[in-house]
Design an enzyme around this catalytic site. Sequence first.
Site, PDB file in Angstrom:
ATOM      1  CG  ASP A   1      40.860 -10.214 -34.116  1.00 12.80           C
ATOM      2  OD1 ASP A   1      40.280 -10.604 -33.084  1.00 12.80           O
ATOM      3  OD2 ASP A   1      41.265  -9.052 -34.271  1.00 12.80           O
TER       4      ASP A   1
ATOM      5  NE  ARG B   1      48.338 -20.131 -35.683  1.00 14.51           N
ATOM      6  CZ  ARG B   1      49.618 -20.482 -35.749  1.00 14.51           C
ATOM      7  NH1 ARG B   1      50.256 -20.812 -34.654  1.00 14.51           N
ATOM      8  NH2 ARG B   1      50.268 -20.492 -36.908  1.00 14.51           N
TER       9      ARG B   1
ATOM     10  CE  LYS C   1      41.008  -6.046 -33.833  1.00 17.06           C
ATOM     11  NZ  LYS C   1      41.125  -6.939 -32.688  1.00 17.06           N
TER      12      LYS C   1
ATOM     13  CD  GLU D   1      39.974  -3.120 -30.843  1.00 13.18           C
ATOM     14  OE1 GLU D   1      39.932  -3.774 -31.903  1.00 13.18           O
ATOM     15  OE2 GLU D   1      40.289  -3.607 -29.755  1.00 13.18           O
TER      16      GLU D   1
ATOM     17  CE  LYS E   1      36.908  -5.355 -30.479  1.00 10.82           C
ATOM     18  NZ  LYS E   1      36.882  -6.680 -31.080  1.00 10.82           N
TER      19      LYS E   1
ATOM     20  CB  SER F   1      33.323  -6.734 -30.991  1.00 11.89           C
ATOM     21  OG  SER F   1      34.330  -7.257 -31.834  1.00 11.89           O
TER      22      SER F   1
HETATM   23  P1  13P Z   1      39.121  -8.699 -26.006  1.00 10.20           P
HETATM   24  O1  13P Z   1      37.628  -8.830 -25.976  1.00 10.20           O
HETATM   25  O2  13P Z   1      39.852  -9.933 -25.649  1.00 10.20           O
HETATM   26  O3  13P Z   1      39.610  -7.476 -25.288  1.00 10.20           O
HETATM   27  O4  13P Z   1      39.534  -8.458 -27.518  1.00 10.20           O
HETATM   28  C1  13P Z   1      38.739  -7.940 -28.474  1.00 10.20           C
HETATM   29  C2  13P Z   1      39.564  -7.466 -29.595  1.00 10.20           C
HETATM   30  O5  13P Z   1      39.263  -7.706 -30.726  1.00 10.20           O
HETATM   31  C3  13P Z   1      40.748  -6.658 -29.299  1.00 10.20           C
HETATM   32  O6  13P Z   1      41.293  -6.146 -30.467  1.00 10.20           O
END
Ligand code: 13P
Length: 383
Positions: free
Chosen positions: A29, A51, A141, A184, A226, A321
């Site tokens: 993402d 992309r 997310k 997150e 997360k 993730s």
């Molecule tokens: P990384 O695994 O590269 O830290 O990123 C995961 C992610 O979705 C950060 O928002």
Amino acid sequence: MNSNSSIELMLKENAEFIVQQGKGILAADESPSSIVKRFNSIGVENTTEQRRIYRQLLFTTPDIQQYISGVIMHEETFNQTNDSSVPFPMMLSQIGILPGIKLDRGLESLTINTNETTTLGFDDLEKRCEDFFNRGARFAKWRCVLRINKLKNQPTDVAIAHNAIILARYASVCQAKGLVPIIEPEVIPDGDHDINVCQYVTEKVLAATFKALSDYDIYLEGCLLKPNMVTSGQEAKKRVKSTDIGERKFENKTNYLRNVFCLFIILALATITTLSRTCPPALAGIVFLSGGQSEEDATINLNEMNKTLYRFKRPWPLTFSYGRALQASALKAWSGKRENEFNAQQSCLKRAAANAAAAKGEYDGKQISNEAKKNLHVAEHNY
Ligand code: 13P
């Protein structure tokens, strides 16, 4: 929420699908502006079409659905199609992968004189949730960022409380519209702090986050966390490595533990302890971000935490993730060339398989390569 509602059943089923044994999430993402650094590193021009080609390569990796249960996409990717004009969300659903959407719209300063941040994205959030749900998204997310700065006493209580509330508010809108929210609250690894400081701060942040989730009546069985793993700061003088072993006196804790184990991997135990002190057992699962660790470290750390030794402290599934730690080798192997696509997909599959094994505590370390050992930290990393 009424515990019998059909929406809750769907949220629970989808959350459990994502964290099913031996699978995890591919976080693909990156926004068009944040992927530029990665494309620059392999000499690829950052265009909409490049992309699209890159995401198509990842999503069509043969057998990827053996290890990946969900993919998080940026809005741009969600709206794109493969070479045969099939929308990416539909293409993923057809192979048994749940499509996910990043709903936040990046960071903005929280107060004038600090570098602490809030996360944008509440404008038309309800409408966007409805729209993405209708087009196949089943989870979402939202990333908040907390920074450690011992001299400035950061993260401040204001930053912790504010970000906890916005995560809860976002989760509430998602669940009302049928999307499993991924929460997150990332404590970023920038700084020279040691692992104990990271543990202390991560505990405070997670405790505040779950208080806010309770205040907003979030249905935890249909929700995923997360978090960052608990690590030393990237600039710390002595960084704890993924294999560093420590001793711990378990005597007087519980009879069950007495004299059973006293050697443990420091980083795995610090992370598990943090989660066990803050995350309710009702939570559907925990899907770690990789946070700039090398591909190999992110796999080893997840594997350690899934070993029997730590099971007594964790009722939730623990899986991945990952963004950088699933894509770095594949991106390098691709380097923007169609003729490299097969090799890039093999690299992607290798990391996905390694992390899927780690999610069961069964990683044997055989997928290791020099590329996979490279530190992937980017200061003030944006998504
Ligand atoms: P990384 O695994 O590269 O830290 O990123 C995961 C992610 O979705 C950060 O928002």
